[in-house]
Each structure stands twice: as C-alpha cells, then as structure tokens.
Design an enzyme around this catalytic site. Structure first.
Site, PDB file in Angstrom:
ATOM      1  N   GLY A   1       1.620 -16.703 -27.580  1.00  0.00           N
ATOM      2  CA  GLY A   1       1.278 -17.690 -28.600  1.00  0.00           C
ATOM      3  C   GLY A   1       0.453 -18.829 -28.066  1.00  0.00           C
ATOM      4  O   GLY A   1       0.457 -19.918 -28.641  1.00  0.00           O
TER       5      GLY A   1
ATOM      6  N   ASP B   1       2.720 -23.960 -36.669  1.00  0.00           N
ATOM      7  CA  ASP B   1       2.681 -24.930 -35.577  1.00  0.00           C
ATOM      8  C   ASP B   1       1.268 -25.461 -35.370  1.00  0.00           C
ATOM      9  O   ASP B   1       0.274 -24.804 -35.704  1.00  0.00           O
ATOM     10  CB  ASP B   1       3.214 -24.317 -34.283  1.00  0.00           C
ATOM     11  CG  ASP B   1       2.527 -23.018 -33.899  1.00  0.00           C
ATOM     12  OD1 ASP B   1       2.122 -22.268 -34.813  1.00  0.00           O
ATOM     13  OD2 ASP B   1       2.377 -22.739 -32.700  1.00  0.00           O
ATOM     14  N   ASP B   2       1.170 -26.657 -34.825  1.00  0.00           N
ATOM     15  CA  ASP B   2      -0.093 -27.256 -34.381  1.00  0.00           C
ATOM     16  C   ASP B   2      -1.128 -27.347 -35.491  1.00  0.00           C
ATOM     17  O   ASP B   2      -2.292 -26.962 -35.322  1.00  0.00           O
ATOM     18  CB  ASP B   2      -0.662 -26.474 -33.187  1.00  0.00           C
ATOM     19  CG  ASP B   2       0.313 -26.425 -32.024  1.00  0.00           C
ATOM     20  OD1 ASP B   2       1.218 -27.274 -31.972  1.00  0.00           O
ATOM     21  OD2 ASP B   2       0.178 -25.533 -31.174  1.00  0.00           O
TER      22      ASP B   2
ATOM     23  N   ASN C   1      10.121 -22.451 -23.833  1.00  0.00           N
ATOM     24  CA  ASN C   1       8.801 -22.568 -23.211  1.00  0.00           C
ATOM     25  C   ASN C   1       8.894 -22.563 -21.688  1.00  0.00           C
ATOM     26  O   ASN C   1       8.784 -23.593 -21.039  1.00  0.00           O
ATOM     27  CB  ASN C   1       8.115 -23.856 -23.670  1.00  0.00           C
ATOM     28  CG  ASN C   1       7.561 -23.716 -25.066  1.00  0.00           C
ATOM     29  OD1 ASN C   1       7.306 -22.610 -25.528  1.00  0.00           O
ATOM     30  ND2 ASN C   1       7.408 -24.814 -25.760  1.00  0.00           N
TER      31      ASN C   1
END
Length: 382
Positions: A151, A258-259, A356
């Site tokens: 990802g 996300d983001d 992560n």
C-alpha cells in the site's frame, strides 16, 4: 497510506512468533503451539500411500508429492489425513492441524485444506538428510489474518516479486496479501473507474492463482477518494470494477480512503457507499470474504477526538460485517491494549490492524531490517 512498504497485517494482532529450534537443528516457523520431539528418525526415502477421510486439494497434493520427491520407491509409508474432531474448540479454526510422525505412519488431523497445507509445510521443514524425526505437533494460528499490504507510494512491486513473495508467505503460513499500491493508476486516480488493460488483468489473474496455490487470500483494494463524486455513477463504477476483479478470480475486496482530502473524507458518504457494496456485491457473491475499509482517520493522532465525529459515525452507520483498518496511536506505532480499547469502542467492532513495520518508502536510501519488538502479545483476542 503514507509511509508504507512491507506492512504486516493481522486481525486484532499481528503475525510473528520466533522460530522453534532444538539441538538437532530443526526449525519450524512459526513456532507451533505444542511440540514433542524424539531424537529417533525414520527414512523419508519412501513412497507415500495416502489414507484417511480428508480430500486434499491440488495445491496440498502437489506439496505432498514434492516432499516425497514424487517418485516410486520400493518401500511405501502411509500418510493418513483425517478431519479434526470437533471436541477441541481451539482447533476449530482455519489453518489448524495436528501432525504425528511415528515409526509406522504419518498421521495428520486438519480443520480445512489450509490446515493440511500448513501441516505439510511443517513436514517439509522437518525433512533433513532424507529423514523425518519422530514428533507430535498441535498447531493453530493465534490470529485470523497474517501477511502484508502493498500500500505504499513509489514503484510498485514487480509481477515476479509478488509471485516470489507468495511462495515465501505460503512456506511461513502467512495467509493474506492486500493489493493497493498507490502508484497503480487503476487502483487509484486517475483510472480507478476504468478496467485494467488486458496484460495487467492477466497478471492479476496469475497472482490470484499463485496466491490460491499458497493458501493466501488475495485482497484487491480500490482507492477512489482523491476524486470520487458521491453520486450513483461512481457507486456503479466501483461495483463494476469489483465485478471485473471477481471475474479475474478475486474473492476478497477492500476500499481505501486513506491520504485524501476534500469531499471524499465524508464519513456518512463513505459508510453509505460501503453499505451499498456490502448489499449489492458482497452478500450476492459466493466465497467472498468480509469487505475491508481503510478509513481517512486511520490512527489516533489524525483522528477527531470529540463524540459524534468521523470514527463514531463509521461505527454507527457502517454495516457491522465490514472491517475497519487501524495503525495505532500514530501512522507508525506498536499496538497496545489501550489502543484497541480506544478504537474498538468508537468503531463498535474489533479493529483490523494494519501494523506499519517495516516502513521503507520514507527512507529509500536504506532498508529497515531490524528485529520486531514492542508489541503486546496479550492483545490477540481484544
């Protein structure tokens, strides 16, 4: 998601047990739940005779043939594979198995074909100098999902790299791969609404097939939030893209928010879209795993703390079967019981942890290869 490279994921707690070793230099990875090993050995220079009530799938049968070199030998040794008894509740989980090697037979009990495949991987790890030790093993996974998320930002992994990784995952009993490289324009903007070109589609089909051979759930993710319009056309575009991926063999799906910024971050609209996909796609297809979503607020530091805000809205409005990803207090962080207590209460379900480690796309001049540490191993059921 920012700052991603090889990302281990797990449902509630991440995979990683130290390998089990002993003086005879056997290494079983990950460490079995229970093991009793005898120093006596039996020859592996035999043909096998498959017995038992469990029907192996082609991938497990191919592994069994590989272990015994797929050759006819003068001596035949029974390999007995049966379904596990339902009396032991701890073994009623995908991937569970028992393995017993005696002087007269190899006896394997399995919950499902994934358990059979894992038992045979362990048998393969025990084979040294063309012999097996006498051993008794009981094993089952502590968590449901164990693997990696592709990802990150930057050049995606090559087709060959992914194939190689799937073989590695299978040998280590990892069962999850999530496809979501941000720089794939057909996963994210500008082309997430469009079908993959023929060559790319063929490669994804090959990846799904290789994942299946290694007992890996191949999850394909879409990242529409950068330019999504909350209208029927874009809902149908995602539904159609899922249909195209289903036709390529994909049986697990995710939507990443996300983001992003702007209108794509609206929790009510995200929940409405995901519930639509749940009803019109997930519940209508055969053999499809629960839908996964990555929220815009995927860690505590980036989340609105007040009641009735983004995470609470998802918890209230999102279908309870949809899984919600979480990275902890920060983008890169260990996950503790306190973290899970905080997020699970807000999203009204157990968080799907996107851990992560290691994260290499923000330090591209070197690899992060240190040992993992700091995780609370008691949270696997929280």
């Amino acid at each position: 998601m920012k700052l991603k490279h090889l990302l281990l994921i797990a449902l509630i707690f991440t995979f990683t047990n130290p390998g089990w070793t002993q003086k005879n230099n056997y290494l079983i990875y990950p460490s079995p739940q229970k093991i009793t090993l005898d120093e006596q050995k039996i020859s592996a220079d035999v043909s096998y005779q498959l017995k038992g009530n469990f029907q192996l799938k082609p991938n497990s049968l191919a592994l069994l043939n590989e272990i015994f070199n797929n050759q006819t030998k003068s001596k035949v040794f029974p390999v007995i594979i049966n379904s596990l008894s339902k009396t032991d509740k701890s073994l009623q989980i995908s991937g569970a198995y028992t393995l017993k090697i005696t002087a007269t037979a190899i006896e394997i009990g399995v919950f499902d074909n994934r358990g059979a495949y894992y038992a045979l991987q362990t048998l393969n790890q025990l084979k040294k100098a063309n012999s097996f030790p006498l051993v008794e093993i009981t094993d089952f996974p502590d968590v449901l999902s164990r693997g990696s998320v592709e990802g990150f930002y930057g050049t995606p992994w090559s087709h060959e790299d992914r194939i190689s990784q799937f073989k590695f995952y299978g040998a280590l009993k990892l069962n999850t791969y999530i496809y979501g490289p941000k720089d794939d324009p057909y996963h994210s903007s500008p082309n997430w609404r469009k079908p993959y070109p023929a060559e790319n589609a063929k490669q994804i089909q090959e990846l799904v097939q290789e994942a299946n051979k290694n007992e890996i759930d191949f999850t394909w993710a879409i990242h529409p939030g950068l330019d999504i319009q909350w209208n029927k056309a874009d809902s149908l575009a995602i539904l159609n893209k899922f249909e195209l991926m289903y036709d390529l063999g994909v049986r697990s799906f995710a939507v990443f928010f996300d983001d992003i910024s702007g209108i794509g971050t609206k929790a009510e609209k995200q929940a409405e879209l995901l519930n639509y996909l749940q009803k019109e796609f997930i519940e209508k297809k055969k053999e499809v795993l629960p839908l996964i979503m990555c929220p815009t607020e995927y860690n505590k530091a980036w989340s609105e703390p007040g009641p009735g805000t983004y995470l609470d809205i998802l918890g209230d409005k999102l279908h309870p079967a949809i899984q919600i990803m979480w990275t902890g207090d920060r983008v890169i962080d260990d996950v503790s019981k306190a973290d899970l207590d905080w997020i699970n209460k807000r999203i009204k379900r157990k968080a799907y942890i996107w851990w992560n480690f290691p994260v290499s796309d923000y330090v591209r001049d070197h690899l992060l290869m240190g040992a993992a540490y700091g995780l609370d191993t008691t949270i696997k059921n929280d």
